[in-house]
Design a protein around this motif. Structure first.
Motif, PDB file in Angstrom:
ATOM      1  N   VAL A  70       0.823  -1.210   0.000  1.00  0.00           N
ATOM      2  CA  VAL A  70       0.000   0.000   0.000  1.00  0.00           C
ATOM      3  C   VAL A  70       0.864   1.270   0.000  1.00  0.00           C
ATOM      4  CG1 VAL A  70      -0.233   0.093   2.514  1.00  0.00           C
ATOM      5  CG2 VAL A  70      -2.022   1.107   1.083  1.00  0.00           C
ATOM      6  N   LYS A  71       0.371   2.278  -0.667  1.00  0.00           N
ATOM      7  CA  LYS A  71       1.094   3.539  -0.816  1.00  0.00           C
ATOM      8  C   LYS A  71       0.097   4.669  -0.652  1.00  0.00           C
ATOM      9  CE  LYS A  71       3.869   5.613  -4.418  1.00  0.00           C
ATOM     10  NZ  LYS A  71       4.338   5.453  -5.785  1.00  0.00           N
ATOM     11  N   PRO A  72       0.279   5.580   0.279  1.00  0.00           N
ATOM     12  CA  PRO A  72       1.399   5.688   1.220  1.00  0.00           C
ATOM     13  C   PRO A  72       1.302   4.661   2.357  1.00  0.00           C
ATOM     14  CG  PRO A  72      -0.236   7.368   1.691  1.00  0.00           C
ATOM     15  CD  PRO A  72      -0.711   6.663   0.456  1.00  0.00           C
ATOM     16  N   LEU A  73       2.390   4.572   3.119  1.00  0.00           N
ATOM     17  CA  LEU A  73       2.449   3.577   4.194  1.00  0.00           C
ATOM     18  C   LEU A  73       1.443   3.874   5.296  1.00  0.00           C
ATOM     19  CD1 LEU A  73       6.337   3.213   4.575  1.00  0.00           C
ATOM     20  CD2 LEU A  73       4.775   1.687   3.348  1.00  0.00           C
ATOM     21  N   PHE A  74       1.196   5.160   5.536  1.00  0.00           N
ATOM     22  CA  PHE A  74       0.253   5.573   6.576  1.00  0.00           C
ATOM     23  C   PHE A  74      -0.934   6.272   5.919  1.00  0.00           C
ATOM     24  CE2 PHE A  74       4.342   5.102   8.499  1.00  0.00           C
ATOM     25  CZ  PHE A  74       4.084   4.575   9.753  1.00  0.00           C
ATOM     26  N   PHE A  75      -2.118   5.966   6.380  1.00  0.00           N
ATOM     27  CA  PHE A  75      -3.330   6.568   5.815  1.00  0.00           C
ATOM     28  C   PHE A  75      -4.343   6.714   6.945  1.00  0.00           C
ATOM     29  CE2 PHE A  75      -2.992   1.999   5.015  1.00  0.00           C
ATOM     30  CZ  PHE A  75      -4.068   1.522   5.736  1.00  0.00           C
ATOM     31  N   PRO A  76      -5.379   7.526   6.763  1.00  0.00           N
ATOM     32  CA  PRO A  76      -6.345   7.703   7.846  1.00  0.00           C
ATOM     33  C   PRO A  76      -6.973   6.361   8.242  1.00  0.00           C
ATOM     34  CG  PRO A  76      -6.692   9.328   6.108  1.00  0.00           C
ATOM     35  CD  PRO A  76      -5.700   8.349   5.581  1.00  0.00           C
ATOM     36  N   GLY A  77      -6.821   6.012   9.506  1.00  0.00           N
ATOM     37  CA  GLY A  77      -7.429   4.773   9.992  1.00  0.00           C
ATOM     38  C   GLY A  77      -6.502   3.580  10.036  1.00  0.00           C
ATOM     39  N   GLY A  78      -5.249   3.763   9.614  1.00  0.00           N
ATOM     40  CA  GLY A  78      -4.357   2.610   9.668  1.00  0.00           C
ATOM     41  C   GLY A  78      -3.043   2.842   8.964  1.00  0.00           C
ATOM     42  N   ASN A  79      -2.292   1.788   8.813  1.00  0.00           N
ATOM     43  CA  ASN A  79      -1.046   1.835   8.063  1.00  0.00           C
ATOM     44  C   ASN A  79      -0.771   0.436   7.525  1.00  0.00           C
ATOM     45  OD1 ASN A  79       0.627   0.269   9.971  1.00  0.00           O
ATOM     46  ND2 ASN A  79       0.336   2.020  11.333  1.00  0.00           N
ATOM     47  N   GLU A  86     -31.713  -2.072 -14.108  1.00  0.00           N
ATOM     48  CA  GLU A  86     -30.688  -3.092 -13.883  1.00  0.00           C
ATOM     49  C   GLU A  86     -29.409  -2.733 -14.610  1.00  0.00           C
ATOM     50  OE1 GLU A  86     -31.863  -7.017 -14.978  1.00  0.00           O
ATOM     51  OE2 GLU A  86     -33.116  -7.289 -13.198  1.00  0.00           O
ATOM     52  N   ARG A  87     -28.270  -3.149 -14.036  1.00  0.00           N
ATOM     53  CA  ARG A  87     -27.011  -3.056 -14.784  1.00  0.00           C
ATOM     54  C   ARG A  87     -26.180  -4.289 -14.453  1.00  0.00           C
ATOM     55  NH1 ARG A  87     -22.586   0.615 -11.695  1.00  0.00           N
ATOM     56  NH2 ARG A  87     -23.293   0.326  -9.552  1.00  0.00           N
ATOM     57  N   VAL A  88     -25.344  -4.662 -15.396  1.00  0.00           N
ATOM     58  CA  VAL A  88     -24.427  -5.770 -15.149  1.00  0.00           C
ATOM     59  C   VAL A  88     -23.200  -5.212 -14.438  1.00  0.00           C
ATOM     60  CG1 VAL A  88     -22.915  -7.466 -16.222  1.00  0.00           C
ATOM     61  CG2 VAL A  88     -25.223  -7.093 -17.122  1.00  0.00           C
ATOM     62  N   LEU A  89     -22.858  -5.809 -13.288  1.00  0.00           N
ATOM     63  CA  LEU A  89     -21.646  -5.412 -12.569  1.00  0.00           C
ATOM     64  C   LEU A  89     -20.529  -6.360 -12.991  1.00  0.00           C
ATOM     65  CD1 LEU A  89     -23.334  -4.744  -9.124  1.00  0.00           C
ATOM     66  CD2 LEU A  89     -22.433  -3.021 -10.688  1.00  0.00           C
ATOM     67  N   ASP A  90     -19.822  -5.950 -14.014  1.00  0.00           N
ATOM     68  CA  ASP A  90     -18.803  -6.800 -14.601  1.00  0.00           C
ATOM     69  C   ASP A  90     -17.469  -6.584 -13.891  1.00  0.00           C
ATOM     70  OD1 ASP A  90     -18.033  -8.703 -16.325  1.00  0.00           O
ATOM     71  OD2 ASP A  90     -18.304  -7.510 -18.148  1.00  0.00           O
ATOM     72  N   MET A  91     -16.561  -7.506 -14.081  1.00  0.00           N
ATOM     73  CA  MET A  91     -15.241  -7.332 -13.502  1.00  0.00           C
ATOM     74  C   MET A  91     -14.464  -6.320 -14.330  1.00  0.00           C
ATOM     75  SD  MET A  91     -12.681 -10.457 -12.458  1.00  0.00           S
ATOM     76  CE  MET A  91     -13.747 -11.456 -11.433  1.00  0.00           C
ATOM     77  N   HIS A  92     -13.874  -5.313 -13.693  1.00  0.00           N
ATOM     78  CA  HIS A  92     -13.024  -4.376 -14.428  1.00  0.00           C
ATOM     79  C   HIS A  92     -11.703  -5.057 -14.760  1.00  0.00           C
ATOM     80  CE1 HIS A  92     -15.179  -0.623 -12.568  1.00  0.00           C
ATOM     81  NE2 HIS A  92     -15.945  -1.298 -13.373  1.00  0.00           N
ATOM     82  N   SER A  93     -10.913  -4.402 -15.609  1.00  0.00           N
ATOM     83  CA  SER A  93      -9.629  -5.044 -15.932  1.00  0.00           C
ATOM     84  C   SER A  93      -8.672  -4.960 -14.745  1.00  0.00           C
ATOM     85  CB  SER A  93      -9.020  -4.429 -17.185  1.00  0.00           C
ATOM     86  OG  SER A  93      -8.611  -3.114 -16.939  1.00  0.00           O
ATOM     87  N   GLY A  94      -8.728  -3.854 -14.002  1.00  0.00           N
ATOM     88  CA  GLY A  94      -7.866  -3.749 -12.816  1.00  0.00           C
ATOM     89  C   GLY A  94      -8.539  -2.869 -11.778  1.00  0.00           C
ATOM     90  N   GLU A  95      -7.820  -2.567 -10.715  1.00  0.00           N
ATOM     91  CA  GLU A  95      -8.308  -1.631  -9.692  1.00  0.00           C
ATOM     92  C   GLU A  95      -8.263  -0.237 -10.302  1.00  0.00           C
ATOM     93  OE1 GLU A  95      -9.778  -0.061  -6.851  1.00  0.00           O
ATOM     94  OE2 GLU A  95      -9.016  -1.801  -5.808  1.00  0.00           O
ATOM     95  N   GLN A  96      -9.187   0.649  -9.839  1.00  0.00           N
ATOM     96  CA  GLN A  96      -9.173   2.007 -10.370  1.00  0.00           C
ATOM     97  C   GLN A  96      -7.874   2.719 -10.012  1.00  0.00           C
ATOM     98  OE1 GLN A  96     -11.750   1.096  -8.103  1.00  0.00           O
ATOM     99  NE2 GLN A  96     -13.678   1.917  -8.875  1.00  0.00           N
ATOM    100  N   LEU A  97      -7.386   2.460  -8.811  1.00  0.00           N
ATOM    101  CA  LEU A  97      -6.097   3.011  -8.418  1.00  0.00           C
ATOM    102  C   LEU A  97      -5.247   1.888  -7.837  1.00  0.00           C
ATOM    103  CD1 LEU A  97      -6.925   6.467  -6.843  1.00  0.00           C
ATOM    104  CD2 LEU A  97      -5.591   6.018  -8.893  1.00  0.00           C
ATOM    105  N   PRO A  98      -4.002   1.804  -8.253  1.00  0.00           N
ATOM    106  CA  PRO A  98      -3.171   0.688  -7.807  1.00  0.00           C
ATOM    107  C   PRO A  98      -2.670   0.866  -6.370  1.00  0.00           C
ATOM    108  CG  PRO A  98      -1.931   2.114  -9.263  1.00  0.00           C
ATOM    109  CD  PRO A  98      -3.313   2.684  -9.192  1.00  0.00           C
ATOM    110  N   ARG A  99      -2.101  -0.173  -5.845  1.00  0.00           N
ATOM    111  CA  ARG A  99      -1.431  -0.200  -4.539  1.00  0.00           C
ATOM    112  C   ARG A  99      -2.329   0.297  -3.411  1.00  0.00           C
ATOM    113  NH1 ARG A  99       4.834   1.251  -5.057  1.00  0.00           N
ATOM    114  NH2 ARG A  99       4.667   0.649  -2.866  1.00  0.00           N
ATOM    115  N   ILE A 100      -3.490  -0.319  -3.339  1.00  0.00           N
ATOM    116  CA  ILE A 100      -4.497   0.035  -2.352  1.00  0.00           C
ATOM    117  C   ILE A 100      -4.356  -0.838  -1.102  1.00  0.00           C
ATOM    118  CG2 ILE A 100      -6.398  -1.537  -3.018  1.00  0.00           C
ATOM    119  CD1 ILE A 100      -6.710   2.260  -2.797  1.00  0.00           C
TER     120      ILE A 100
END
Lengths: 346, 346
Positions: free
Chosen positions: A67-76, A331-345
């Protein structure tokens, strides 16, 4: 593990991690003996640990955290590494028994940063009552001076009768979640470089093994078919995995899915769908239909499940699909995206 | 696991790892389902595995691998990750039962490189007969396009009566090693950027669990006091750990320590002491004095121990010291260095 303890390594002398701290020699031993051992307690051997178990079914799970950054609100990264692995054990229906911790440190990482992370891990492990029994340390070359990756592996015991698997979802089953979604992803994004926006949101990072055990006891182990923590990819992606594994369809009533206060606004600003945002203290729970109310009541009676909700159900078809339904019948189809919207979560 | 299989991912379409391969979505699932599952076999769930165990003592050990370069004479980061963790289990006196594999991939890593490493891991695990039961994949930003870190955690069972610990070394005990030292370190250094020198030396990377079990059976579990694989820091550093843990002194007869062909010359060129160079297929074995000859014979009868030797003994004092003695009666203290002579050896 004394919380708030100052770093046992002399910071004036060792302000930053050096390549030698991963070299197997005196400096690495100092790091292990003083820093890690102070936080995690003495392990019997450097390279491994042994523990007595009764016969039965062991659950094992492993996760690396970047995860990036190492520290974030609510944890690290440290609380995440402990709770993430505890939750993967919980998702196997297991009671956590032991954790391992493998560190990859970047040359130049402030020693104080490492200490804060390690202390957080020790505190998080203490909350769960699970020991960190063995570990490893490696050092890689300087990059941006703030690099720290942690692998945690978890070992747990699964009680007789518990049989949790994504493939066990059955038409008619109800889908529950233990609280509001999207807090972790938005909290991490809120402190990302270049993504500063107003938010009081904290990560939902929390250990869920105890809540899951309470649920299994309350409704009986056979009534709980699937447990899965919706981290990377969020609720939608995790439900896609389940619908594929079980050859069925999951229907979500979107207005029943609780979203963390402030997360919806942030998602709109960032162009994100909360159903795809990572969580670190949530569990998707799929139970037999006649156990749904009892499961909901049990979850709501637990501090980590007070905002629990029934958010959908499993139907026969279309197989391998997740459908989001809104109040107007849309209705909508909730399909799998190709990746996470933002990396290193995580 | 079909050895020599070509990469199941379409390399023309996915020649390199992207951030999305770690994002939890479709591309990550493709990587898991096609690449990892093809090599390691199907695991029951994405996030964890369960296995039945008989009651008793479990050994658990974890290691991260950051070796540079990824491929070296005699092995690669994948074989190292499997054998290194198997050997840590062996050093607990355990029979390996399961491995986990956590990957941290760098954006830009050639997919083919990952496939070669993963295939090597599968082959190495097959040799030991231990399944890779669960795993994890994360992706970090591009650095030099060649980054791949692997964490492996090992789970094993320790038979009744086996009690291996560094602190169990006793005055009078004999110190054995199963073959010649310094091959791994020199092999990796020989292909390091800026360190090209002539050497036919191959890493000694090998799994030692089966050899250790044979030894325990042959001499009886209680006669084997300490097992330790001398990796980072080499034989000298590992013996320093043992002498400290057991509050005794280890005396090494330096001329009896077998050094790999070609390693001595390379060490002279590089200014290294072979006693401090990393090994990946060696085990230091400390046994009760009256079991030393039987232990040596058992080791020599095994392919991984044919060059085994008795290299020293444990004495009372000076406590916490390792003494190197030469044929002329000269002595030197083999102290722990501050770090490895060259970083990222494993």
């Amino acid at each position: 593990m004394p919380i708030g303890l100052s770093c046992p390594l002399p910071l004036a002398q060792y302000p930053k991690i050096t390549m030698a701290h991963g070299g197997g020699g005196r400096l690495m031993h100092m790091l292990i003996d003083e820093l890690f051992t102070t936080a995690f307690g003495k392990t019997e051997e450097h390279d491994g640990a042994t523990l007595e178990v009764e016969g039965g079914r062991i659950a094992i799970t492993t996760d690396s955290f970047v995860v990036k950054p190492l520290f974030f609100p609510g944890g690290n990264i440290g609380t995440l590494a402990v709770n993430g692995t505890v939750n993967d054990l919980a998702a196997c229906g297991a009671v956590p028994k032991a954790l391992t911790a493998g560190f990859i440190l970047e040359e130049g990482l402030p020693t104080e940063t490492l200490w804060r992370v390690v202390l957080s891990m020790a505190a998080a492990a203490e909350v769960v009552g699970v020991p960190i029994v063995t570990g490893d340390t490696k050092v890689i070359e300087h990059r941006d001076g703030n690099g720290l990756f942690i692998n945690t592996t978890g070992l747990g015991m699964v009680a007789d009768g518990v049989s949790i698997a994504a493939g066990r979802a059955r038409p008619g089953d109800r889908v529950l979640i233990n609280g509001s979604i999207a807090a972790h992803g938005v909290a991490v994004m809120s402190v990302r470089e270049g993504l500063k926006f107003e938010s009081d949101l904290k990560s939902d990072c929390a250990p869920l093994a105890e809540m899951v055990q309470r649920l299994l006891t309350a409704v009986g182990p056979t009534a709980v078919h699937v447990l899965r923590d919706p981290t990377r990819g969020g609720v939608a992606t995790t439900l896609c995995e389940i619908s594929c594994a079980a050859h069925c369809c999951v229907v979500i009533h979107e207005e029943t899915v609780p979203v963390a206060d402030g997360a919806m606004g942030a998602c709109e600003i960032l162009g994100l769908d909360p159903l795809y945002v990572a969580n670190e203290g949530k569990m998707l729970i799929i139970v037999a239909p006649d156990s749904a109310d009892a499961a909901l009541a049990t979850l709501r009676a637990h501090p980590d499940g007070k905002d629990a909700a029934i958010i959908g159900e499993v139907v026969e078809s279309p197989q391998g699909r997740v459908i989001g339904r809104n109040t107007f019948g849309g209705e909508r189809v909730l399909d799998m995206h190709s990746g996470e919207q933002l990396p290193r979560i995580c």
